[in-house]
Motif scaffolding. Structure first.
Motif, mmCIF file in Angstrom:
data_model
loop_
_atom_site.group_PDB
_atom_site.id
_atom_site.type_symbol
_atom_site.label_atom_id
_atom_site.label_comp_id
_atom_site.label_asym_id
_atom_site.label_seq_id
_atom_site.Cartn_x
_atom_site.Cartn_y
_atom_site.Cartn_z
ATOM 1 N N UNK A 30 0.833 -1.203 0.000
ATOM 2 C CA UNK A 30 0.000 0.000 0.000
ATOM 3 C C UNK A 30 0.872 1.259 0.000
ATOM 4 N N UNK A 31 1.934 1.234 0.810
ATOM 5 C CA UNK A 31 2.843 2.388 0.845
ATOM 6 C C UNK A 31 3.560 2.565 -0.494
ATOM 7 N N UNK A 32 4.054 1.455 -1.046
ATOM 8 C CA UNK A 32 4.815 1.524 -2.284
ATOM 9 C C UNK A 32 3.992 1.943 -3.484
ATOM 10 N N UNK A 33 2.699 1.617 -3.461
ATOM 11 C CA UNK A 33 1.825 1.935 -4.597
ATOM 12 C C UNK A 33 0.937 3.147 -4.311
ATOM 13 N N UNK A 34 1.146 3.779 -3.143
ATOM 14 C CA UNK A 34 0.378 4.967 -2.752
ATOM 15 C C UNK A 34 -1.126 4.677 -2.796
ATOM 16 N N UNK A 35 -1.484 3.535 -2.185
ATOM 17 C CA UNK A 35 -2.880 3.111 -2.164
ATOM 18 C C UNK A 35 -3.316 2.865 -0.722
ATOM 19 N N UNK A 36 -4.625 2.808 -0.503
ATOM 20 C CA UNK A 36 -5.157 2.492 0.816
ATOM 21 C C UNK A 36 -4.956 0.999 1.101
ATOM 22 N N UNK A 37 -4.831 0.672 2.375
ATOM 23 C CA UNK A 37 -4.589 -0.721 2.749
ATOM 24 C C UNK A 37 -5.734 -1.616 2.291
#
Length: 389
Positions: A30-37
């Protein structure tokens, strides 16, 4: 046991790792793809959905190819897909690749299950099938902790790249050790292959498998809040439950292969389903005892994978009787049923929590296990009445 059967196990481990390792990498992804968990968590669902479609439908479309060709191409898709996953820059791209790899996963499990039983004598088909499936259970038991650990010292991208390397090793093993046997559906039309999916006996057996997954994952999907809230356990107990579930799932896989070789498949299935219903009932009765819940959760893993192996071989034997030219296609229907049952089980669990509460999850699961037992008994009785005197 032919070496090719053990190669199948390595390949199923690679596929299983690709599917389950996400559970230990969701936050990092999620952090690496700038997405919500919660959005990154759909990576498992996308994969399972692909497996459910690929197992019966894609297998039906290409089952006129040789088993060796199908299995090798499936591993090639996993190898390339793993590299693409490691290079993904958006969640959408990652989900799309995981769906495609899931398609290959479903095809591989269907064809490998069918091929393994044909590479050995019929008296050892159950044990051969358990060797194929043990790779998947090992991935389930080790995938989450291994992925979490490797993701912490490397990165989630390096983990997927490593899965790709493992897939290449499996591909090399297949090309070296897998006999180039001609496919059994070489002269069977597509309509006949697709018709095998809709055969009443195949659908009934697959329905039993779906109910087994519903029964298991109605509870297991929510084991974390059940243990922490209902049983009053702490995180250490939850870790113990997950570890025990994974370890005993391996034993259950081997036990299922042994039982179907040692006794009548229908009788073995009914006994195992009765044990599953009793196990889930016990989880409800002893829901306030953390130690009992942990122990019974471990036994749940043993029973589920024991039943998976038994029902897979039972369906293959019925396919040899009713759709003998399309056994791999029938095996794909079985793979799809377990994947769909897993998804439906989670949905049923959510409804149960909303309408009755967490405490009633294992009771609902026990009801689904009894329904599976009733369906299997009715089918078994019907098959006996149709047998010639």
């Amino acid at each position: 046991m032919p070496i090719a059967v053990y190669i199948f196990s390595i390949c199923t481990f690679a596929f299983g790792l690709s599917e389950f390792v996400v559970a230990g990498l969701v936050s990092a992804m999620a952090d690496g793809l700038h997405a919500k968990i919660e959005a990154a968590g759909t990576a498992i669902a996308a994969y399972a959905f692909g497996a459910a479609i690929g197992a019966p439908l894609i297998t039906a479309l290409i089952s006129h190819w040789t088993d060796r060709r199908i299995l090798a191409l499936s591993m090639a898709v996993l190898a390339v897909g793993s590299v693409l996953m490691s290079l993904s820059t958006s969640l959408f791209a990652l989900l799309a690749v995981r769906f495609v790899v899931g398609l290959a996963h479903g095809v591989f499990m269907a064809v490998a299950s069918d091929a393994a039983t044909k590479l050995v004598d019929s008296s050892r088909s159950g044990r051969a099938l358990s060797v194929v499936w043990i790779g998947l259970t090992l991935a389930l038991a080790l995938g989450v902790p291994l992925g979490t650990y490797l993701g912490s010292i490397w990165s989630w991208r390096a983990v997927f790249a490593s899965v790709g390397a493992l897939a290449l090793a499996g591909l090399a093993g297949l090309l070296w050790f897998m006999p180039a046997r001609q496919a059994q559906t070489d002269h069977v039309g597509l309509r006949t292959r697709l018709g095998a999916i809709a055969h009443p006996q195949m659908l009934t057996t697959a329905g039993v498998g779906a109910l087994v997954s519903v029964a298991t994952f109605c509870f297991f999907t929510f084991i974390s809040p059940f243990l922490l809230t209902i049983a009053g356990a702490d995180v250490q107990w939850l870790s113990a439950a997950m570890l025990l579930f994974g370890a005993l799932s391996i034993a259950g896989n081997l036990l299922g292969g042994y039982l179907v070789d040692a006794m009548d498949a229908d009788r073995a299935g009914l006994l195992a389903l009765a044990a599953l219903a009793a196990n889930l009932s016990g989880l409800y009765v002893f829901r306030h005892n953390a130690m009992a819940v942990v122990a019974l959760a471990g036994v749940l893993g043993l029973l589920f994978f024991c039943i998976v192996t038994m029902l897979t071989l039972r369906l293959l034997k019925l396919a040899q009787r009713y759709v003998p030219q399309c056994t791999a296609v029938a095996a794909g229907l079985n793979i799809a049923s377990f994947n769909l049952g897993t998804a439906l089980g989670g949905g049923l669990g959510s409804l149960t929590i909303a309408w009755a509460g967490l405490a009633f999850l294992p009771a609902i699961g026990a009801g689904a296990a009894l329904a599976a037992m009733g369906a299997l008994w009715l089918q078994s009785a019907g098959l006996r009445t149709r047998q010639p005197a």
